[in-house]
Motif scaffolding. Structure first.
Motif, mmCIF file in Angstrom:
data_model
loop_
_atom_site.group_PDB
_atom_site.id
_atom_site.type_symbol
_atom_site.label_atom_id
_atom_site.label_comp_id
_atom_site.label_asym_id
_atom_site.label_seq_id
_atom_site.Cartn_x
_atom_site.Cartn_y
_atom_site.Cartn_z
ATOM 1 N N UNK A 185 -1.897 2.781 1.603
ATOM 2 C CA UNK A 185 -0.895 1.744 1.359
ATOM 3 C C UNK A 185 0.393 2.451 0.957
ATOM 4 N N UNK A 186 1.486 2.083 1.604
ATOM 5 C CA UNK A 186 2.689 2.904 1.540
ATOM 6 C C UNK A 186 3.759 2.313 0.625
ATOM 7 N N UNK A 187 4.537 3.199 0.046
ATOM 8 C CA UNK A 187 5.785 2.832 -0.628
ATOM 9 C C UNK A 187 6.875 3.660 0.053
ATOM 10 N N UNK A 247 5.799 7.489 -1.164
ATOM 11 C CA UNK A 247 4.451 7.715 -1.686
ATOM 12 C C UNK A 247 3.464 6.875 -0.889
ATOM 13 N N UNK A 248 2.220 7.260 -0.975
ATOM 14 C CA UNK A 248 1.151 6.447 -0.400
ATOM 15 C C UNK A 248 -0.069 6.531 -1.309
ATOM 16 N N UNK A 249 -0.762 5.381 -1.446
ATOM 17 C CA UNK A 249 -2.037 5.410 -2.166
ATOM 18 C C UNK A 249 -3.139 5.397 -1.116
ATOM 19 N N UNK A 294 -2.922 9.064 -5.265
ATOM 20 C CA UNK A 294 -1.528 8.733 -4.998
ATOM 21 C C UNK A 294 -0.853 10.023 -4.549
ATOM 22 N N UNK A 344 -5.237 7.443 -11.669
ATOM 23 C CA UNK A 344 -4.199 6.461 -11.353
ATOM 24 C C UNK A 344 -4.178 5.348 -12.402
ATOM 25 N N UNK A 383 5.366 3.635 -8.390
ATOM 26 C CA UNK A 383 5.224 3.518 -6.932
ATOM 27 C C UNK A 383 4.835 2.076 -6.619
ATOM 28 N N UNK A 384 5.699 1.399 -5.883
ATOM 29 C CA UNK A 384 5.447 -0.023 -5.565
ATOM 30 C C UNK A 384 4.834 -0.102 -4.178
ATOM 31 N N UNK A 385 3.624 -0.533 -4.132
ATOM 32 C CA UNK A 385 2.894 -0.516 -2.861
ATOM 33 C C UNK A 385 3.168 -1.782 -2.071
ATOM 34 N N UNK A 386 3.573 -1.576 -0.849
ATOM 35 C CA UNK A 386 3.967 -2.705 -0.002
ATOM 36 C C UNK A 386 2.814 -3.671 0.175
ATOM 37 N N UNK A 422 1.909 1.596 -9.159
ATOM 38 C CA UNK A 422 0.939 2.652 -9.471
ATOM 39 C C UNK A 422 1.666 3.891 -10.000
ATOM 40 N N UNK A 451 0.643 8.109 -11.258
ATOM 41 C CA UNK A 451 -0.413 9.139 -11.304
ATOM 42 C C UNK A 451 -0.263 9.962 -12.574
#
Lengths: 650, 280
Positions: free
Chosen positions: A245-247, A252-254, A263, B136, B165-168, B174, B176
């Motif tokens: 899942x991307x930002x 960044x990506x989780x 992350x 996390x 980090x804002x996940x789409x 999130x 770390x």
């Protein structure tokens, strides 16, 4: 009376337990440490010692000695390390090259191990139940040099010894090294996930798999590939789904694999993630993977390392005792279990850049260094062998940066990396200095390498040369695409062929499936080809392309390995090497070409031009001039003579 | 605004946390299998008392005897299919009756057992974060909260490695961490003027760990009782710290602790039943 008997029995039991616990391995009272530095070149080491850049090595050279260590014919790592382990030449241990060929099928196979699937199965629709487990077997023959030590009660610890997979099981502690596969059974197959529609279209990606993915609402769904599912009749890879899942804004990506999440920033390597592949209800197989987020914009690009065997619960035997790998992982963190962890294929294929490859190689080296510290701190008696392969692998890929004459040299990109190899040597020097600091007055430190290194500028397609000289005949000479694996070779009219990086075979009647060379004419034909090879001139340099050609009878003491030994071993001139294509039965149009690939350094040449090194903190009781005699010299330090046993030294 | 049941549950959870910390805390020095055995013994004893008080013991005894008799009949008349089939039917009917009789004590036990398991999960369900290992922290925003500029504040030893980090498409933020020193820490998430805290335990040693703090919801409060609920009305729906889930080593087999607990509790209950004068 009864009470007295009970007392006596109790005392006897306590004494027996105490003896069992403490007395089975009387300490020899000294440490012998052998550091195996793969690919350390004698000339470069000498220069760096002379210029004061290797103070630890210099201390060894002053106190014990520094010399070139003669390598094997051919000077290849699996061959040389097998010779070190057994004290035998390839004729005795049966490893002649990275690759051998099966004379019955004429197909190449990896020389050091053989994996057999389980035997009988019970079928149930598309499913099958294996009734016996598969086996993995080392093809190296001969007695490892640590066995006589163990027989004398001397504890031995053998870490990452090449050509020792699966571990012999005869040392006190072992961790397998070069030759250990990834979970899919290859020597390392990475995966690359990209949303770029036409990435790598039409390119051969040996050693990696490219997966096209789509980004939807900032989410990528993909899967890691494991081995074939043994519970299915039709071969099908097992998969472990993961999401990213991307930002985009914060780059960044989780990444979520099973219950594990990480992350990652763009340009960052992850720690190891355990991954589980489901095989059947209640049955799964575990591995571990490391990700590198290469980019998010304009395309999503994610590299996944080869899925390594999980050291916490390896699917194949990688240590002895079996729990030792887990002990190391618990103490120092998860680690690369595949034998050659540096992802040279990632760089060769262009999926990784020089900087990315070097960062990955550094991760692998750091793991190994941490583990060495752990092992060294707990080693107080007997023999410790510890292997470092980082210099070899990085030298293969980065040698061009120190050779402006190399065809692949690019001043802009290579100048910053000109000292990369030198820096790695300096890193090993620190390890030597740290080790010296742990030694007592009677302890011995031996530093050795299996072969040297040099620039690989010119590639020699040996099968193409044989074709041009009339020894190898094609089914269709006008065919434009070469299928490889001798797919276009007419065996009924072929007298000689090449497999591996230095091996040349004659198509002998009774040995090869479609042999046409009479056994009686074998030696004459070998001599004829050897003579022509020695006269081969490199049109680009005007010098000899090949400086040595060895008949197997002259260099090997063959002991039952007549069918797999090459008839001739080709020693290419320094700077020239057999091509990858030819090694696997390919026949490109030309005979000699510039080596423009990233794999730019090598050692599979005339063995006299690429000796290894030998250093020790004091003179060895029994000198060793070659890697073949080194094991005997180490055993002599423990008072053991006569290795290898006469019966094995044929 | 939290509802009355939510406030009542929060109070009950606080009391249970204190009780379990006092009783289970000293056992954490023992191997997990041993401490779980002790917990299972106590659980079994309590279960037997509940069964003795709430079940129809004479009916259960009669039913079990009937099952035994039918099984005996099957053995005796193996050569007479008619009799055998009738005995099989008897076994099935009486087993059904036995299950029905067990429902009453099960109903009495289910809620307390759920609360106990939630408490035990905090002790046995998560592995410790170790210095040097990444973890996390995930904040789940309420569905209609809109964009938020969250800031995570943490002591230096916690090793905050990334910004928010804002996940789409997920309403999640999130961070770390990579702690450098063992210890119990408090993480603070700031959302403008509002702030909420979350505990973080960095230690390989066994102990209570709280992976999730939630704002509302009875089920989540039952499942994650270790920390007080987040303030009602906050835009932050939950904060999660991803602790690894280890399992318990049972003679070389890695198993989920709940399976081990269930098996041990049942074994203890059967072993103690006669001593308690209870038929189960």
């Amino acid at each position: 009376m009864k009470r007295a008997i009970y007392c006596a029995l109790t005392l006897a039991l306590v004494a027996a337990v105490a003896t069992g616990a403490c007395g089975s391995r009387p300490p020899v009272g000294r440490k012998v440490i052998v550091l195996g530095f793969d690919g350390l070149d004698y000339d470069l080491t000498r220069q760096m010692i002379a210029s004061g850049r290797l103070p630890g090595f210099a201390r060894l050279a002053e106190s014990g000695g520094f010399s070139a260590l003669g390598t094997t014919i051919p000077p290849q790592s699996p061959v040389a390390w097998s010779t070190f382990i057994t004290g035998l030449d390839p004729g005795g241990h049966g490893i002649f090259d990275f690759v051998h060929r099966d004379p019955k099928t004429m197909l190449p196979y990896l020389s050091t191990t053989r994996t057999e699937p389980g035997g009988r199965t019970l079928g149930l629709g598309p499913w099958q139940l294996p009734l016996s487990s598969g086996t993995v077997e080392s093809l190296r023959q001969g007695q490892p040099f640590w066995e006589p030590l163990e027989a004398k009660g001397i504890s031995t610890t053998i870490i990452r010894m090449p050509a020792n997979f699966p571990p012999s099981g005869t040392a006190t502690r072992e961790l397998s090294g070069m030759g250990t596969p990834d979970l899919t059974g290859t020597y390392g197959t990475f995966a690359f996930y990209t949303s770029e529609p036409y990435a790598y279209v039409g390119q051969s990606l040996a050693g990696g798999v490219v997966h096209a993915v789509k980004v939807r609402d900032g989410l990528v769904r993909a899967s890691l590939e494991g081995p074939d599912n043994p519970f299915l009749k039709q071969p099908e890879k097992v998969r472990a789904e993961f999401t990213a899942r991307l930002d985009q804004a914060n780059r960044h990506a989780r990444i979520t694999v099973g219950t594990n999440e990480i992350l990652l920033a763009v340009g960052e390597w992850s720690d190891w993630l355990p991954v589980s592949f489901s095989l059947a209800p209640t049955q799964s197989i575990g591995g571990e993977v490391r990700f590198y987020l290469k980019g998010l914009d304009p395309f999503f690009e994610l590299y996944a390392s080869p899925v390594n065997l999980d050291p916490m619960a390896p699917a194949m035997p990688i240590s002895h005792p079996g729990s030792y790998a887990a002990e190391l992982a618990e103490a120092t963190g998860r680690f690369y279990t595949q034998g050659m962890p540096e992802d040279t294929k990632g760089l060769k294929t262009g999926v990784l850049t020089d900087a990315e490859f070097l960062a990955q190689a550094r991760l692998a080296a750091d793991e190994n260094r941490r583990q060495y510290r752990y092992v060294l701190d707990r080693f107080d008696d007997g023999l410790l062998f510890y292997y470092f392969g980082n210099v070899d692998q990085v030298s293969h890929m980065m040698w061009r940066a120190r050779d402006p004459q190399h065809p692949a040299y690019n001043a802009v990109t290579d100048t910053p990396n000109a000292m990369v190899v030198d820096e790695l040597y300096r890193g090993l020097d620190t390890i030597v200095s740290d080790t010296l600091a742990t030694l007592g007055p009677d302890d011995l430190l031996v530093v050795m390498s299996d072969h040297g290194f040099t620039s690989w500028r010119r590639a020699f397609h040996l099968n193409s040369w044989l074709r041009d000289q009339g020894y190898l005949t094609l089914i269709d000479p006008n065919r434009r695409d070469d299928p490889g694996f001798f797919g276009n070779v007419d065996w009924t009219r072929t007298r000689a062929y090449a497999v591996g990086l230095n091996g040349l075979y004659l198509n002998v009647k009774g040995r090869e499936r479609d042999g046409i060379v009479e056994p009686g004419g074998r030696e004459a034909l070998a001599a004829e080809i050897a003579g022509k090879l020695l006269g081969t001139v490199d049109p680009a340099t005007g010098g000899a392309a090949i400086t040595k050609v060895y008949r197997r009878e002259d260099v090997f003491h063959l002991a039952g390995n007549e069918d797999i030994a090459p008839d001739l071993v080709v020693g290419y001139a320094k700077g020239t090497r057999g091509s990858d294509e030819s090694a696997l039965g390919g026949l490109p149009p030309e005979v000699m070409v510039d080596n423009t690939g990233a794999w730019s350094g090598d050692h599979c040449m005339d063995h006299e031009t690429v000796p290894g090194i030998l250093l020790s903190n004091r003179a060895l009781k029994q000198p060793a001039a070659t890697i073949e005699s080194l094991a005997a010299a180490i055993l002599a330090e423990f008072g053991i003579n006569g290795f290898p046993r006469r019966s094995e030294e044929h | 605004m939290a509802t009355f049941p939510e406030r009542a549950l929060a109070g009950l959870n606080a009391a249970l946390v204190t009780a379990f910390d006092l009783t289970l805390g000293p056992l954490m020095g023992l191997p997990p299998l041993v401490s779980l055995l002790l917990v299972s013994l106590v659980t079994a004893a309590v279960m037997l008392v509940v069964v003795a008080r709430t079940s129809n013991q004479p009916a259960m005894i009669e039913t079990k005897r009937g099952i035994q008799a039918a099984l005996f009949e099957i053995r005796l008349y193996g050569d007479q299919p008619g009799l055998m089939m009738r005995a099989f039917g008897e076994v099935l009917v009486r087993n059904g009756r036995y299950l029905l009789l067990s429902l009453v004590p099960l109903a009495w036990m289910s809620v307390p057992l759920m609360l106990v398991i939630a408490q035990l999960q905090a002790f046995y369900g998560y592995d410790g974060l170790r210095p040097g290992e990444p973890a996390l922290v995930t904040v789940q925003l309420a569905a209609d909260s809109g964009p938020a500029a969250l800031v995570l504040e943490a002591p230096a030893e916690v090793g905050l490695e990334t910004g928010a980090v804002r996940l789409a498409g997920s309403n999640e933020v999130v961070w770390r961490l990579r702690p450098t020193v063992e210890g119990a820490y408090a993480l603070t998430v700031r959302d403008g003027d509002a702030a909420v805290t979350k505990s973080l335990l960095v230690s390989p040693a066994p102990g209570r760990r709280s992976p999730l703090s939630v704002a509302t919801g009875l089920v989540d409060q039952v499942l994650y009782p270790s920390e007080a609920p987040l303030p009602a009305g906050s835009r932050i729906a939950s904060i999660e710290v991803a602790y690894p889930e280890p399992g318990v080593d049972l003679f070389g087999w890695r198993m989920h602790w709940m399976i081990v607990y269930g098996v041990l509790s049942l074994a203890c209950a059967f072993a103690l039943a006669r001593r308690f004068g209870v038929t189960i």
